[in-house]
Design a protein around this motif. Structure first.
Motif, mmCIF file in Angstrom:
data_model
loop_
_atom_site.group_PDB
_atom_site.id
_atom_site.type_symbol
_atom_site.label_atom_id
_atom_site.label_comp_id
_atom_site.label_asym_id
_atom_site.label_seq_id
_atom_site.Cartn_x
_atom_site.Cartn_y
_atom_site.Cartn_z
ATOM 1 N N ARG A 40 -10.821 92.859 38.678
ATOM 2 C CA ARG A 40 -11.981 92.098 38.218
ATOM 3 C C ARG A 40 -13.121 93.042 37.819
ATOM 4 N N TYR A 275 -5.488 79.689 35.191
ATOM 5 C CA TYR A 275 -6.853 80.082 35.525
ATOM 6 C C TYR A 275 -7.363 79.334 36.755
ATOM 7 N N SER A 279 -13.247 79.247 35.767
ATOM 8 C CA SER A 279 -13.536 80.684 35.746
ATOM 9 C C SER A 279 -12.642 81.387 34.731
ATOM 10 N N TYR A 281 -10.783 83.868 35.429
ATOM 11 C CA TYR A 281 -9.836 84.645 36.220
ATOM 12 C C TYR A 281 -8.565 83.842 36.474
ATOM 13 N N PHE A 315 -12.055 75.322 42.123
ATOM 14 C CA PHE A 315 -12.778 76.586 41.996
ATOM 15 C C PHE A 315 -14.048 76.410 41.163
ATOM 16 N N ASN A 316 -15.027 77.281 41.436
ATOM 17 C CA ASN A 316 -16.222 77.286 40.597
ATOM 18 C C ASN A 316 -16.043 78.285 39.462
ATOM 19 N N SER A 317 -17.075 78.430 38.642
ATOM 20 C CA SER A 317 -16.967 79.278 37.452
ATOM 21 C C SER A 317 -16.883 80.761 37.785
ATOM 22 N N GLU A 318 -17.182 81.136 39.042
ATOM 23 C CA GLU A 318 -17.104 82.537 39.441
ATOM 24 C C GLU A 318 -15.779 82.873 40.119
ATOM 25 N N GLY A 319 -14.893 81.871 40.234
ATOM 26 C CA GLY A 319 -13.574 82.129 40.795
ATOM 27 C C GLY A 319 -13.493 81.987 42.300
ATOM 28 N N TYR A 320 -14.467 81.298 42.923
ATOM 29 C CA TYR A 320 -14.448 81.116 44.371
ATOM 30 C C TYR A 320 -13.946 79.711 44.720
#
Length: 406
Positions: A40, A275, A279, A281, A315-320
């Motif tokens: 990342r 994905y 996110s 990722y 998941f959120n847009s930051e990949g968490y």
């Protein structure tokens, strides 16, 4: 027995404080394994390098336009200077012509004065109209009358010639004055034209100087962006080298080893194009936690494509990871091997967080999740399912957190 109410109240307050602190310190989020997290970081630097390169290319296009604009302005300045040179030449020629006309006028005025003096002298000496004494003297001084007439005619002829010359001189003088007036007007127009040309030239030079300033600023920005691209690319290469070193070492220890049992195994590497929610990722990059949760869910009898179900919505847009829709997950807790052993002995798999030598900034310092298999404890050794594949191993000292799943 005396009970200290104040002491009990303080203890309750302390317990409440510790509970709140634990909720703040132990966030419910996924933590990527070392390789994935480094990947990342590498991608972030690669993206930074790409953006810097794109901005540099955009600025290079702007610089080309500015150079073209400056070239055009320089051509206009050269044209203005050429026009100014022509105007200055015309002004010089006009000045010379005016000076020549002045000289000619002066010469004609001098000739006119001479002719006037000559005529006045002749008239005074030989012929004065209305002066009978002079006429008588002329007659008596002559040998005969015809000589007097001839002399009189001669003087009259001289007078006429002088008058004609004087008229011509006056006419020429008038013409010269008219030409001079015309040239004076022409000079005024040329001077005004020159001033306009100078103003135009100065305006173009100001535009060129401003374009030069913009070009210099743009060039500096391009150099900065190229340096930024170079630095980001170098960082990405350094991280890739670190990834290569980590990937080359599949085993960090021998107390927790991979199992060959694949009946309920999921690998995050199976999903390179899936994905994590909105996110950028993928599961293959950062899906060690949901792959571990999916293995536990499958162990408990859920047979659909669990990673896809989780990745699509959790998941959120930051990949968490925000929540787990497939199992009851109590979140990360500090590792407690007694509790882990109880869970395994009771037939429950346990997800544990492993630190791979790089602090990723989370509460426990873990960077990868694996699943300890039920009934796999043998003293201080355990078997696991590792989302990154078989052939890997970890020491117990690397395990920093656990997640009790139902």
């Amino acid at each position: 027995m005396i009970v200290n109410i104040s002491s009990i109240t303080k203890k309750k307050a302390l317990v409440i404080f510790l509970v709140i602190l634990s909720l703040l310190v132990l966030p419910y989020s996924a933590v990527a394994d070392t390789v994935s997290d480094l990947q990342r970081q590498k991608e972030a630097y690669a993206l930074e390098a790409q953006k810097a390169r794109e901005q540099s290319q955009k600025k290079a296009t702007e610089a080309d336009y500015l150079r073209s604009k400056m070239s055009q302005l320089n051509a206009e300045i050269r044209e203005a200077e050429s026009s100014l040179a022509i105007t200055n030449s015309k002004i010089s020629e006009t000045n010379s012509l005016i000076e020549s006309l002045k000289k000619q006028i002066t010469e004609q005025e001098e000739m006119l004065e001479k002719e006037k003096v000559t005529m006045n002298g002749i008239i005074s000496s030989w012929y004065m109209e209305g002066d009978s004494t002079s006429m008588i003297n002329n007659i008596f001084s002559s040998s005969n009358l015809s000589e007097v007439i001839t002399r009189q005619e001669y003087y009259e002829s001289i007078k006429q010639q002088i008058e004609i010359r004087m008229e011509k001189i006056e006419e020429l003088k008038k013409q010269l004055y008219e030409q001079k007036t015309l040239q004076d007007n022409n000079m005024a127009e040329l001077s005004q034209h020159k001033n306009n040309q100078l103003l135009q030239k100065n305006t173009i030079e100001q535009q060129r100087n401003y374009q030069s300033y913009l070009l210099k600023s743009t060039t500096n920005t391009i150099n900065e962006l190229k340096q930024q691209e170079k630095n980001a690319t170098q960082k990405a290469q350094e991280i890739q080298s670190k990834i290569n070193r980590i990937s080359a070492t599949k085993t960090w220890g021998g107390q927790i080893t991979s199992s060959n049992d694949s009946s309920w195994y999921y690998s995050q590497l199976w999903y390179p194009n899936l994905y994590l929610g909105p996110s950028p990722y993928t599961v293959a990059q950062y899906g060690c936690l949901i792959s571990s949760l999916a293995m536990v869910a499958k162990y408990y009898g859920r047979n659909y494509d669990i990673p896809s179900a989780v990745a699509a919505s959790s998941f959120n847009s930051e990949g968490y990871l925000l929540y787990s829709p497939i199992v009851s997950d109590g979140g990360s807790q500090p590792i407690n091997w007694s509790r882990v052993n109880e869970e395994l002995a009771s037939g429950h798999p346990v997800v544990v967080g492993v630190a791979l030598g790089i602090n990723m900034g989370n509460s426990y310092g873990v960077s990868h999740f694996v699943v300890l298999k039920p009934y796999s404890q043998n003293g201080n050794t355990y078997q696991m399912h590792d989302p990154l594949g078989a052939g890997r191993g970890y020491d117990l000292s690397q395990v920093k957190a656990m997640r009790i799943i139902r």
